[in-house]
Design a protein around this motif. Sequence first.
Motif, PDB file in Angstrom:
ATOM      1  N   GLY A  12      19.396  33.181  21.994  1.00  0.00           N
ATOM      2  CA  GLY A  12      20.641  33.821  21.406  1.00  0.00           C
ATOM      3  C   GLY A  12      19.989  34.886  20.448  1.00  0.00           C
ATOM      4  O   GLY A  12      19.116  34.882  19.859  1.00  0.00           O
ATOM      5  N   ASP A  13      20.843  35.815  20.265  1.00  0.00           N
ATOM      6  CA  ASP A  13      20.575  36.819  19.063  1.00  0.00           C
ATOM      7  C   ASP A  13      21.109  36.316  17.913  1.00  0.00           C
ATOM      8  O   ASP A  13      22.294  36.309  17.384  1.00  0.00           O
ATOM      9  N   ASP A  14      19.965  35.686  17.368  1.00  0.00           N
ATOM     10  CA  ASP A  14      20.180  34.917  16.023  1.00  0.00           C
ATOM     11  C   ASP A  14      18.999  35.225  15.059  1.00  0.00           C
ATOM     12  O   ASP A  14      18.004  35.255  15.718  1.00  0.00           O
ATOM     13  N   PRO A  15      18.921  35.335  13.932  1.00  0.00           N
ATOM     14  CA  PRO A  15      17.938  35.536  12.965  1.00  0.00           C
ATOM     15  C   PRO A  15      17.069  34.224  13.129  1.00  0.00           C
ATOM     16  O   PRO A  15      15.676  34.353  12.930  1.00  0.00           O
ATOM     17  N   ARG A  16      17.287  33.079  13.264  1.00  0.00           N
ATOM     18  CA  ARG A  16      16.616  31.899  13.611  1.00  0.00           C
ATOM     19  C   ARG A  16      15.870  31.826  14.740  1.00  0.00           C
ATOM     20  O   ARG A  16      15.005  30.885  14.621  1.00  0.00           O
ATOM     21  N   SER A  17      15.877  33.019  15.778  1.00  0.00           N
ATOM     22  CA  SER A  17      15.258  32.924  16.767  1.00  0.00           C
ATOM     23  C   SER A  17      13.974  33.311  16.396  1.00  0.00           C
ATOM     24  O   SER A  17      12.817  33.419  17.339  1.00  0.00           O
TER      25      SER A  17
END
Length: 116
Positions: free
Chosen positions: A55-60
């Motif tokens: 997913g396009d997420d900073p946590r990635s």
Amino acid sequence: MAAADQGARVHRTTMFKIPDPENQKKMLQAYEVLAREQSKDGKPYILFIISGMAGDDPRSKGYTVVAHTAFASIDDMNYYDSECAAHKTLKKAGASLGVAEPPLVVYFEGQPTFSK
């Protein structure tokens, strides 16, 4: 097999940092080939393989492609790492796709828990 009958399995998650979207798709295609071609003693041995885009997420943390595999035993996972021809093909494909750094690989033994 009913959920209650499932024993512990070895679950392995592998995450890749592949910046180019076209190469990300190629890595996912390489996992499809792995799923079709994997075998040990002439029979499929990987219980399941699932892969997809992170997913396009900073946590990635920059990881773009994720794969999860399940094995019946540590021995099967070790075979995957050292002898499986289909996995060797996957690794060669990955090396040509601009992987930004070695993949992050974690594994654990666990049994699924299901909601009722």
